[in-house]
Design a protein around this motif. Structure first.
Motif: not given
Length: 393
Positions: A179, A183, A196, A198, A202
């Motif tokens: 991640e 990102r 994402t 997550e 997020h």
């Protein structure tokens, strides 16, 4: 469902406008909130495309090589001495040391020999011989995917967890999570703010997810089909690791930004010369043969090439595999041009990039079961319209 597409641009040409459309509501109740192109969804195997891009970025930066087994030994020691599951003798597995080695390129083209343990076959039988059930996605990547191979690396083809292992390779090479890597190097570069691994942490993505919906298969309760796909989605929501094969949540608008960057070869994500390699086969003759056996299986073809005739039937296309996904080798009349690449995801999502025809796009739903047939003509109508809309004069 959400649809998104765009075309490329020529030198000096004004950038073409994105095509964005969405239809339907979150639930069967027509009074529920509307689907939009900003609706987050579980993207399942559409994650593989993004992981392949991350792998190729690392290769562009010299962090490891596409065909270097030494780099796998260094970064993925759990897979440095693979064994092949040759069969069973008196109920016990017969394992042989592999002569070939796993490489990053083989991981992202499904030619490493790794396979999922939830498909019927030798690997599931191997699990059962150990008193285990399928463990894919139920632990850390080294814990659940250090399984025997089904063939010598580079000599066959089997849909499997290569991208999970390749994503771990990216994370270890950069001393961060997958991640964090994506990102910094992909999502923030392109403004993919709602993408994402997550979703609970997020941008409140998990709270904005629509429920899975479905159409029944013959003789199978609809609730069972939706429950099966939901259970896998729940494994991704409460994951044990960041799975590079199926762990991403995203939106149609976000995902289009990455497709568009590759189509236009804009240099933001990959070197231009690397993009040129994405539309050519990475397969050996024996791997191509194994892929085509898979695409001749109606159940596998329904999920992998939805709406297309199975290989060996009248009107069937010809296929190979590259660094991003399947490559179509025969142009479609009024549609995609030979050399396009595509892949999909279990909840009936599909992306494509057609450099010759000058279009890319995504067709996204949260529909069960995988390969659901009644909606498939819509994907082809959408592609045909986008091919016509964005075709260069």
């Amino acid at each position: 469902m959400a649809l998104a597409a765009v075309g490329g641009i020529n030198d000096g040409e004004v950038e073409k406008e994105d095509f964005l459309a969405a239809y339907g509501t979150f639930e069967l109740d027509p009074s529920s909130q509307a689907f939009t192109t900003k609706t987050p969804m579980w993207f399942a195997s559409m994650t593989k495309f993004v992981t392949s891009v991350a792998v190729l970025q690392c290769i562009d930066r010299g962090l490891f090589g596409l065909e270097s087994s030494d780099d796998v030994d260094r970064l993925l020691p759990e897979w440095s001495q693979p064994q092949i599951l040759a069969g069973f003798e008196d109920g016990q597995p017969e394992l042989q040391n592999a002569k070939e080695k796993i490489t990053a390129g083989r991981l992202i083209s499904h030619t490493s020999g790794l396979a999922y343990d939830f498909h019927p076959g030798l690997l599931l039988k191997w699990r059962q011989s150990r008193g285990e059930g399928p463990r894919a996605m139920r632990g850390t990547i080294p814990d659940v995917f250090t399984t025997p191979l089904l063939f010598e690396p580079g000599t066959g083809w089997d849909y499997g967890p290569g991208h999970d292992v390749a994503g771990l390779m990216v994370a270890r090479a950069n001393n961060c999570t997958l991640e964090e890597y994506m990102r910094e190097n992909i999502f923030d570069v392109l403004g993919m703010d709602d993408t994402t691994f997550e979703p609970r942490a997020h941008h409140d993505v998990a709270a904005r997810l629509p429920p899975m919906v479905g159409r029944p298969l013959p003789d199978e309760p609809l609730s069972d089909e939706i429950a099966s796909l939901n259970s896998t989605r729940n494994l991704m929501l409460d994951h044990k690791d960041q799975y590079g094969s199926g762990g991403l949540f995203s939106t149609a608008e976000d995902y289009l930004k990455l497709l568009k960057s590759i189509l236009r070869n804009d240099g933001q994500i990959l070197k231009p010369e690397t993009v040129d390699t994405l539309f050519v086969s990475t397969m050996s003759p024996s791997s191509d043969a194994a892929l085509n056996i898979t695409l001749a299986n109606p159940a596998m073809a329904a999920a992998m090439i939805p709406g297309e005739p199975i290989v060996g039937s009248p009107g069937a296309g010809e296929w190979t595999h590259g660094l991003l996904g399947l490559i179509g080798l025969i142009s479609k009349e009024g549609g995609l041009q030979a050399g396009w690449t595509q892949w999909g995801g279990a909840p009936n999502l599909k992306w494509w990039i057609d450099r010759k025809g000058n279009s890319c796009g995504i067709f996204a739903t949260q529909l069960s079961p995988p390969g659901e047939k009644r909606h498939q003509p819509m994907t082809h109508l959408f592609q045909q319209e986008m091919a016509k809309r964005y075709r260069r004069p």
